[in-house]
Write a protein that holds these residues in place. Structure first.
Motif, PDB file in Angstrom:
ATOM      1  N   ASP A   8       0.856  -1.175   0.000  1.00 19.50           N
ATOM      2  CA  ASP A   8       0.000   0.000   0.000  1.00 19.50           C
ATOM      3  C   ASP A   8       0.901   1.236   0.000  1.00 19.50           C
ATOM      4  O   ASP A   8       1.673   1.449   0.938  1.00 19.50           O
ATOM      5  N   ASP A  10       0.277   4.515   0.288  1.00 23.77           N
ATOM      6  CA  ASP A  10       0.041   5.499   1.344  1.00 23.77           C
ATOM      7  C   ASP A  10       0.626   5.025   2.674  1.00 23.77           C
ATOM      8  O   ASP A  10       1.217   5.810   3.418  1.00 23.77           O
ATOM      9  N   GLU A  11       0.491   3.738   2.951  1.00 22.59           N
ATOM     10  CA  GLU A  11       1.059   3.176   4.181  1.00 22.59           C
ATOM     11  C   GLU A  11       2.585   3.257   4.149  1.00 22.59           C
ATOM     12  O   GLU A  11       3.226   3.609   5.147  1.00 22.59           O
ATOM     13  N   GLY A  14       3.627   6.759   4.785  1.00 22.96           N
ATOM     14  CA  GLY A  14       3.484   7.045   6.215  1.00 22.96           C
ATOM     15  C   GLY A  14       4.650   6.501   7.028  1.00 22.96           C
ATOM     16  O   GLY A  14       5.158   7.169   7.932  1.00 22.96           O
ATOM     17  N   LYS A  15       5.077   5.309   6.699  1.00 26.01           N
ATOM     18  CA  LYS A  15       6.222   4.715   7.412  1.00 26.01           C
ATOM     19  C   LYS A  15       7.514   5.463   7.083  1.00 26.01           C
ATOM     20  O   LYS A  15       8.344   5.695   7.972  1.00 26.01           O
ATOM     21  N   THR A  37      10.071   0.844   6.171  1.00 21.44           N
ATOM     22  CA  THR A  37       8.878   0.590   5.365  1.00 21.44           C
ATOM     23  C   THR A  37       8.621  -0.892   5.135  1.00 21.44           C
ATOM     24  O   THR A  37       7.502  -1.274   4.814  1.00 21.44           O
ATOM     25  N   LYS A  61       2.365  14.282   2.969  1.00 20.70           N
ATOM     26  CA  LYS A  61       1.469  13.510   3.834  1.00 20.70           C
ATOM     27  C   LYS A  61       1.401  14.154   5.221  1.00 20.70           C
ATOM     28  O   LYS A  61       0.324  14.319   5.784  1.00 20.70           O
TER      29      LYS A  61
END
Length: 193
Positions: A8, A10-11, A14-15, A37, A61
Motif C-alpha cells: 500500500d 500510502d502506508e 506514512g512509514k 517501510t 502527507k
C-alpha cells in the motif's frame, strides 16, 4: 513483465515519513527507509523514484494529515482567542508527550532547506505561510470582535506568534523543559493583550 506494486503506497509513505521525521533527510539512509517501510530497495525506487521524491511525498502527507488537519480544527472553533490558546496549549502538550523528541516535521525540514530542492522548499514555505495567514486572520477577527486590541498589527503579531510556535517545536526537542515551553505559550497569549 511490468513491475507490480505489492504494498500500500500510502502506508509506505506514512512509514517513510516516520523515518524522515525521526532522523532528518540527510541522516536517513536507504537502509533506514527499507527497514522502516519493509519494502525492498528496488520496489522503493520503482514506486517513488528515489529518496528525494519519497521525502516529498512524506512531507506532503505530514502537511495534509497534521498541519492542515490541525488548522481546520482550529478554524472550526470560530473563536480566535480560544483557537490561538488551544494551538499553543496543544503544541506544548504534544511537545512534552513527544518522548522521541522528533519535534515538527515541517519545522525540522525548514531548518535544513539548503539540502533540498525547490519542491520541498515550496511545501515548507506554503505550510508556514498558511499557518501565518491563519494567525493573522485570527488577530483580525479577534480585533473585529473586540477580543484583541486594535493597536496590534495583525501581520507583525502573526509573525511573532509563528516564531514562538517554531521556538516551542525546536526548543522542545530537548533544550527546554515543560515549564519553559509553557512560559513561551503564555508569552504568546500576552502578545495578544
Amino acid at each position: 513483465m511490468p513491475w507490480e506494486k505489492s504494498f500500500d503506497e500510502d502506508e509506505a509513505v506514512g512509514k517513510a515519513m516516520c523515518v524522515f521525521w525521526e532522523k532528518g533527510f540527510e541522516p536517513a539512509s536507504m537502509a533506514d527507509l527499507i527497514a522502516g517501510t519493509g519494502i525492498t530497495r528496488g520496489s522503493l525506487y520503482n514506486a517513488f523514484g528515489g529518496k528525494e521524491q519519497l521525502f516529498v511525498k512524506a512531507l506532503l502527507k505530514y502537511d495534509k494529515d497534521k498541519r492542515r488537519a490541525m488548522l481546520a480544527e482550529l478554524e472550526a472553533m470560530d473563536d480566535p482567542q480560544r483557537a490561538i490558546a488551544a494551538l499553543f496549549d496543544g503544541l506544548v502538550e504534544e511537545t512534552v508527550a513527544d518522548t522521541e523528541k522528533k519535534g515538527c516535521f515541517l519545522v525540522n525540514t525548514a531548518s535544513e532547506l539548503t539540502t533540498h530542492g525547490e519542491e520541498v522548499n515550496r511545501i515548507v514555505r506554503n505550510g508556514l505561510r498558511e499557518l501565518e495567514a491563519f494567525l493573522r486572520r485570527s488577530v483580525e477577527v479577534g480585533q473585529a470582535r473586540k477580543q484583541f486590541p486594535l493597536t496590534l498589527d495583525p501581520e507583525a503579531t502573526a509573525k511573532g506568534l509563528l516564531a514562538m510556535i517554531a521556538a516551542i517545536r525546536v526548543l522542545g526537542r530537548g533544550v527546554f523543559d515543560e515549564s519553559s515551553l509553557k512560559t513561551i505559550a503564555a508569552q504568546a497569549q500576552r502578545l495578544l493583550r
